[in-house]
Design a protein around this motif. Structure first.
Motif, PDB file in Angstrom:
ATOM      1  N   TYR A 221       0.907  -1.195  -0.087  1.00  0.00           N
ATOM      2  CA  TYR A 221      -0.268  -0.005  -0.028  1.00  0.00           C
ATOM      3  C   TYR A 221       0.710   1.374   0.242  1.00  0.00           C
ATOM      4  CZ  TYR A 221      -4.055  -2.793   1.105  1.00  0.00           C
ATOM      5  OH  TYR A 221      -4.780  -4.106   0.844  1.00  0.00           O
ATOM      6  N   GLU A 223       1.740   5.158   1.244  1.00  0.00           N
ATOM      7  CA  GLU A 223       1.426   5.986   2.186  1.00  0.00           C
ATOM      8  C   GLU A 223       0.849   7.391   1.488  1.00  0.00           C
ATOM      9  OE1 GLU A 223       3.703   8.199   6.013  1.00  0.00           O
ATOM     10  OE2 GLU A 223       4.326   6.141   5.266  1.00  0.00           O
ATOM     11  N   GLY A 224      -0.280   7.658   1.956  1.00  0.00           N
ATOM     12  CA  GLY A 224      -1.026   8.936   1.505  1.00  0.00           C
ATOM     13  C   GLY A 224      -0.129  10.220   1.705  1.00  0.00           C
ATOM     14  N   GLY A 225      -0.523  11.331   0.892  1.00  0.00           N
ATOM     15  CA  GLY A 225       0.273  12.690   1.256  1.00  0.00           C
ATOM     16  C   GLY A 225       0.178  13.398  -0.048  1.00  0.00           C
ATOM     17  N   GLY A 456      -4.048   7.305   0.465  1.00  0.00           N
ATOM     18  CA  GLY A 456      -3.559   6.019   0.684  1.00  0.00           C
ATOM     19  C   GLY A 456      -3.433   5.613   2.320  1.00  0.00           C
ATOM     20  N   ARG A 457      -2.799   4.883   2.506  1.00  0.00           N
ATOM     21  CA  ARG A 457      -2.605   4.330   3.984  1.00  0.00           C
ATOM     22  C   ARG A 457      -1.535   4.959   4.727  1.00  0.00           C
ATOM     23  NH1 ARG A 457      -4.615  -1.964   4.527  1.00  0.00           N
ATOM     24  NH2 ARG A 457      -6.570  -1.740   3.290  1.00  0.00           N
TER      25      ARG A 457
ATOM     26  N   VAL B 443      -7.495   5.153   7.889  1.00  0.00           N
ATOM     27  CA  VAL B 443      -6.466   6.199   7.845  1.00  0.00           C
ATOM     28  C   VAL B 443      -6.847   7.285   6.963  1.00  0.00           C
ATOM     29  CG1 VAL B 443      -4.145   6.190   7.364  1.00  0.00           C
ATOM     30  CG2 VAL B 443      -4.719   4.191   8.260  1.00  0.00           C
ATOM     31  N   ALA B 445      -5.604  10.396   4.770  1.00  0.00           N
ATOM     32  CA  ALA B 445      -4.722  11.088   3.970  1.00  0.00           C
ATOM     33  C   ALA B 445      -5.017  12.512   3.574  1.00  0.00           C
ATOM     34  CB  ALA B 445      -4.198  10.406   2.999  1.00  0.00           C
TER      35      ALA B 445
END
Lengths: 457, 447
Positions: A221, A223-225, A456-457, B443, B445
């Motif tokens: 997965y 990682e969002g941002g 994302g996670r 989660v 974002a």
């Protein structure tokens, strides 16, 4: 499809009862579909849709009715129901056939090819897909064909007939690895005949889709941002279609609800960006000889070197928004009145190579293949899933990632496009809006967006 | 040819061609809709549709065809096409059989209100104009009512087979929708609301406008959230919307074809002990209610998850026979398509909390009032990655609106992290009865 005298009677009745404009749209579509799933032929179907749509415009109001019963007395009753006797209006002009040049020839008549040939093609695709990929668990393949015959006539004297052949293939693959199952799919299509299927490289298509499913089944997965995103060519153009194309249609412009409504002639994007909507491209999925209200399509420049240059207009939208018609009036079928819709919409090629674009990113996402998405045309807020994505680290492609979603606002993202690739590609899709689902092409070269929110996670 | 004769003609062709397993589906629809813009009728649509679909089963092979032309020659063409198509199919376990006895009368389900048929253009127009006027009065930041319509529609589906099935389902509804744009400085926000019932209640429906404005206004000035774990309250609209994307996994056919992660998990604990989910085809007035499915199988309530334990898959005749079992009455059918698996009315029993009480349970949470599309939700593996908008709550109090944020997680994890269940369903006509939910383990974002 409908006799000239019946059409004339409908148009005359409408105008005699106060209509400023009246139109008759007759459609007969012959559909064919063959589906394969689980290495078995899952469905074989044929169908006929047929109906008549009658549109009446009086002042600012539009009245629309449709029926699959083409008996003259039924159609005249519907026209009478639709119009209230009132002053104004006028006589219908004599009908004159419009000469059309067929820009989208059919080289192999689909009716001359057996259904067994189609079945065999899907079985071959199934075999290629299962052979080529890693961890392939399921394959679904299908083809759809439509022969759409039209007659459009109106009170201004228009009488035009046309036939459109649509051919499309769908291939979807499920691969499973340790991190769970993933799908990949591809759906190429043309405005053309069976030559499309005959010329398709099924093995290459299957290899590509199966490889993609296999890669993504092994991906972790993301990682969002907020980060730079490199958008792959071809179907990546769906973001421009949704986030910018829809707000450039007169349905949004005439209500002053589009973020672009008052921006004509202004810079709305970086100077590298030029975007067009072209209904004339030979045999392309979103093309046609004549739009669904009888006008020849055009190549419409929407944005030129970052400056907003054009809107997409149908008859009603042009009149209400005070812009010129662009041959963009479209509808799914006789069940819908036409509105301005996109045709083949794409960002033109720029100066950069894909390698240069990737190398310019220190850390970000390469969204090589987009999935679906949606937009709010009033605000330009969009969201799109990424079907195939990779992390870019130090200017190099790194590991594949899953679960990425791109979120943003069209008008805010356009100025953030800082690099435009030289690898323009187009892809077929279906677009849904108030006049139903219509075939559209999206496209772009590889693009770099300097920053965008990646979920994302 | 009229529709009754068309059905008889097709069944006569089945006899003539010595095909004992044929059914015919007839779909009829009518609608009337009015769209208004700036105090005037902008568009009036009226429609009448009619079509016939034929399914031929020949030694386990299914052929399909449909037509909207009901002439004798068109019907014969469609019949012959279905017969030919059957020959190209691979054989399956499908069979046709005499219909079972339905558990009730069609009128007991209250799917059709004859009073709605008398609604005229003038009635719909009056309501639409009132919705628009009330919307414009609601908030000075309203920039435009971008889309507003009122409609009534009715539909009838009849399925007749060579085995004696002859079932008709008739339903109608009236509805309204309103979409607005609000501006405050550089902020632009849309708000939308819709209303859909089987009762004509213009006073209640007129509130569609103000409610659309309030939904948009609540989000003006929204800003993102920081990245990290987040408790989420899905409101009465977004809970069924989000969970509804994953219920295809309960199809037995999907499991057989490797398209459901629930394959092989019957009897497993897949959710928290408070999670129970059932399919209720007999819910009075609900969108998916029916006594018989299109294969003539009597429907019955079926538990899917009982206290977190996965209890049942849904089957139609072919998917059930593939496992040596019986259909659960969950066949669906469309005019041009074959038989597929269909949920009727999915019901999660009510809990005890209001939305405000759910939002007060964690120290901080996001009340989700809008989901942005669904393309990031993957029914195959349960992955969720979706844009949301809503209101940030802290210590039970609304703090500020939130947008430009995604929530990510997995549907099956979510079933294990439902911490609170609301005490009401959204009031519109629907087949999804999922109350508001408090969910942890997702989660966010954002910025």
């Amino acid at each position: 499809m409908l006799s000239e005298s019946t059409v004339w009677d409908i148009l005359s009745l409408a105008t005699s009862r106060g209509a400023d404009f009246a139109e008759v749209y007759v459609e007969e579509s012959r559909h064919r579909g063959v589906e394969l799933l689980d290495s078995k032929i899952d469905s074989v179907s044929d169908g006929v849709t047929f109906g008549v749509g009658i549109r009446v415009v009086r002042g600012e109001e539009t009245f629309y009715t449709h029926s699959s019963d083409d008996a003259p007395e039924v159609l005249l009753r519907l026209t009478r129901d639709l119009t209230v006797q009132s002053a104004g209006g006028g006589a219908s002009a004599p009908l004159h056939p419009m000469e059309l040049t067929d820009r989208h020839p059919v080289r192999v008549d689909p009716s001359a090819v057996s259904k067994q040939d189609r079945v065999d093609m899907l079985r071959r695709l199934d075999g290629f897909s299962r052979r080529e990929g890693e961890g392939i668990k399921q394959v679904g393949a299908g083809l759809t064909e439509k022969k759409k015959s039209l007659l459009i006539a109106n009170s201004e004297g228009l009488w035009v007939t046309d036939t459109r052949h649509y051919s499309r293939l769908r291939l979807g693959v499920i691969a499973q690895k340790d991190s769970g199952p993933q799908t990949a799919a591809e759906s190429p299509g043309v405005l053309g005949g069976y030559e499309f299927f005959m010329g398709l490289d099924g093995q290459a298509l299957a290899e590509d889709v199966s490889r993609r499913a296999g890669v993504m089944a092994g991906a972790g997965y993301i990682e969002g941002g907020v980060m730079p995103v490199v958008l792959g060519n071809g179907f990546g153009g769906v973001i421009f279609h949704e986030a910018c194309g829809h707000p450039l249609e007169t349905e949004a412009i005439r209500k002053n609800s589009s973020p672009f409504a008052d921006k004509m002639g202004q810079m709305v994007a970086g100077p590298l960006l030029t975007a067009v909507d072209d209904g004339t491209l030979a045999n392309h999925w979103g093309s046609f000889n004549v739009d669904d209200e009888g006008m020849a399509p055009q190549r419409t420049v929407l944005i030129e070197n970052g400056v907003l240059r054009g809107f997409l207009a149908d008859r009603t939208g042009a009149s209400k928004a005070g812009v010129v018609r662009t041959g963009s009036g479209r509808r799914e079928s006789y069940k819908y009145a036409p509105v301005a819709r996109m045709r083949n919409t794409y960002i033109t090629a720029g100066p950069h190579t894909v390698e240069e674009i990737i190398a310019s990113v220190d850390y970000g996402l390469y969204a090589k293949r987009m999935g679906g998405g949606s937009v709010d045309p009033s605000t330009g807020e969009f969201n799109f899933s990424v079907q195939e994505g990779y992390i870019i680290r130090g200017g190099q492609l790194a590991e594949p990632v899953r679960g990425a979603t791109l979120i943003g606002k069209g008008a805010e993202v356009l100025p953030l496009i800082s690099m435009v690739g030289n690898d323009l590609a187009l892809a077929a899709g279906m677009c849904g809006a108030s006049s139903g689902w219509v075939p559209t092409t999206v496209g772009q070269p590889t693009l770099k967006i300097d920053r965008i929110l990646v979920g994302g996670r | 040819m009229d529709s009754v004769k068309a059905v008889d003609y097709l069944l006569a062709l089945a006899r003539e061609h010595h095909l004992p397993d044929v059914d015919v589906m007839l779909e009829r629809g009518e609608s009337l809709s009015v769209r208004v813009f700036r105090g005037r009728v902008e568009k009036l649509d009226q429609s009448a549709t009619l079509g016939v679909g034929v399914r031929v089963v020949d030694q386990g092979r299914t052929g399909l065809a449909f037509t909207e032309r009901l002439s004798e020659s068109a019907l014969e063409t469609v019949f012959l096409a279905a017969k030919e198509n059957a020959r190209l199919m691979d054989p399956t376990e499908v069979v046709m059989a005499p219909p079972q006895n339905p558990a009730g009368r069609p009128e007991d389900l209250e799917l059709y209100n004859p009073a709605l048929e008398s609604l005229k253009v003038e009635d719909l127009t009056r309501l639409a104009l009132e919705i628009e006027a009330l919307a414009r009065q609601e908030d000075p930041r309203l920039a435009e009512v971008t889309s507003l319509g009122v409609s009534r529609s009715s539909g009838e589906t009849r399925v007749v087979s060579t085995h004696g099935l002859d079932t008709t389902q008739r339903a109608n509804r009236v509805g309204a929708y309103c979409q607005v744009l609000l501006k405050q400085g550089d902020f632009r926000k849309s708000g939308g609301h819709s209303w859909s019932r089987r009762e004509w209640n213009p006073a209640e429906a007129a509130q569609t406008g103000p409610q659309a404005v309030r939904r948009g206004a609540a989000l003006l000035g929204a800003a993102p959230l920081p990245h990290g774990p987040l408790a989420v309250v899905l409101d009465e609209h977004t809970a069924p919307q989000l969970l509804g994307m994953f219920f295809g996994a309960f199809s037995g056919e999907a499991a057989q074809k490797g398209q459901s992660p629930l394959k092989g998990r019957l009897g497993d604990q897949i959710g928290g002990k408070t999670v129970t989910l059932l399919d209720d085809p007999h819910r009075v007035g609900a969108g998916g209610s029916r006594w018989l499915d299109p294969e003539g199988i009597a429907t019955r309530p079926l538990t899917l998850i009982q206290n977190g334990v996965f209890a049942n898959f849904l089957y139609h005749v072919e998917s059930a026979r593939r496992e040596g079992g019986l259909s659960t009455g969950h066949a669906g059918r469309s005019l041009g398509g074959g038989v597929s698996t269909r949920l009727h009315n999915l019901v999660m029993p009510l809990g005890g909390e209001t939305v405000a009480q759910l939002a007060a349970m964690p120290t901080e949470c996001l009340l989700v009032t809008d989901l942005e599309g669904g393309s990031g939700c993957n029914g195959l593996n349960g992955d969720i990655s979706i844009g949301v908008q809503g209101i940030l709550y802290r210590d039970g109090q609304p703090v500020r609106p939130v947008d430009s944020v995604t929530i990510a997680g997995n549907f099956y994890d979510l079933l294990n992290h439902i911490q609170g269940v609301g005490n009401f369903y959204q009031p519109n006509l629907s087949s999804l009865f999922i109350p508001p939910l408090l969910v942890e383990g997702l989660v966010a974002a954002g910025e």
